[in-house]
Design an enzyme around this catalytic site. Structure first.
Site, PDB file in Angstrom:
ATOM      1  N   SER A 172       6.578  24.362 103.701  1.00  7.57           N
ATOM      2  CA  SER A 172       7.549  24.768 102.681  1.00  7.57           C
ATOM      3  C   SER A 172       7.791  23.590 101.752  1.00  7.57           C
ATOM      4  CB  SER A 172       8.868  25.176 103.339  1.00  7.57           C
ATOM      5  OG  SER A 172       9.914  25.303 102.392  1.00  7.57           O
ATOM      6  N   TYR A 186      15.343  23.119 109.376  1.00  7.41           N
ATOM      7  CA  TYR A 186      14.182  23.750 108.752  1.00  7.41           C
ATOM      8  C   TYR A 186      13.313  22.704 108.050  1.00  7.41           C
ATOM      9  CZ  TYR A 186      11.580  27.018 105.741  1.00  7.41           C
ATOM     10  OH  TYR A 186      10.598  27.729 105.089  1.00  7.41           O
TER      11      TYR A 186
END
Length: 255
Positions: free
Chosen positions: A140, A153
């Site tokens: 990401s 995350y």
């Protein structure tokens, strides 16, 4: 290093029941690939298979279960050679300093990092033995820098980028390609939970097209959309005294 084509084998996609994974499956099918799909939920995988008879291999499994993943890969490879593997399964749980918990951190590490490692252990030796193949790790843009509300995350996605970088040195010698795939905000069940502004929010189909284009070109870092990826890369190169205020200003409203 040869970029695989549909004639070289099939593509295996994890996290294929929704979002980017499902869009990647559809986009590969549209380009003539046979696709093996893995996710915990079997129903969406079976629905995809019903739309493309004979071209979708359904192998439901939890990527944190090593026995299940090894069995799934063995079953796929008993009939087809996996030429491209896109390890996409992952999760996102928002956290802040005030809400941080080790349990939430562990859940994301178990799925995003350890689950991906389990898939790598299952498929990478097969590709190395063939001196051919391509692996995409879906990280990401949040892995390029620690961002507000995404400590756990960001940590897992940064880990995936570093893992891909490290493995590339060895895989290059073995004729196996690897890419770190870093999307920004893409419409999915995960981003649907977000209540803050998501700049450059993309449709999953557009994200899949960008990913496949990058893989076909054997690009290592597939980071997009450019309007978000480029500023983030620039910001990350700045001194922390500049980086933190600019990121705080740019993400205002995400508290």
């Amino acid at each position: 290093m040869k970029t695989p084509k549909p004639a070289d084998g099939i593509v295996w996609i994890t996290g294929a029941s929704s979002g980017i994974g499902l869009a990647l499956a559809g986009a590969h099918l549209a380009r003539g690939w046979t696709v093996a799909v893995t996710a915990r939920r079997a129903d969406p995988l079976q629905a995809l298979a019903a739309r493309f008879p004979g071209r979708v291999i359904v192998q439901p499994a939890d990527i944190t279960d090593a026995d299940a993943i090894n069995a799934a890969v063995a079953a796929i490879e008993a009939e087809h050679k996996i030429a491209r593997a896109i390890l996409n399964a992952g999760t996102y749980e928002r956290d802040t300093a005030e809400t941080f918990s080790a349990a939430r951190f562990r859940r994301q590490v178990d799925l995003n990092l350890t689950g991906t490692a389990i898939c790598l252990e299952a498929i990478m030796p097969r590709m190395i033995a063939r001196s051919a193949g391509q692996i995409g790790l879906v990280a990401s843009l949040a892995g390029l820098a620690g961002l507000p509300g995404s400590g756990s995350y960001s940590a897992t996605k940064a880990g995936l980028i570093a893992l891909a970088e490290s493995l590339k040195f060895d895989l290059d010698k073995r004729g196996v390609a690897i890419s770190a795939i870093c999307p920004g905000f893409v419409k999915s069940p995960l981003t649907a939970k977000n209540t803050f502004p998501m700049p450059f929010l993309m449709e999953a189909d557009a994200a899949a097209t960008t990913i496949i284009k990058g893989l076909d070109a054997n690009t290592f870092m597939i980071a997009f959309p450019e309007g978000l990826a480029r500023p983030l890369r620039i910001l990350r190169s700045l001194p922390y005294g500049v980086f933190f205020p600019l990121i705080a200003r740019g993400t205002k409203g995400q508290d």
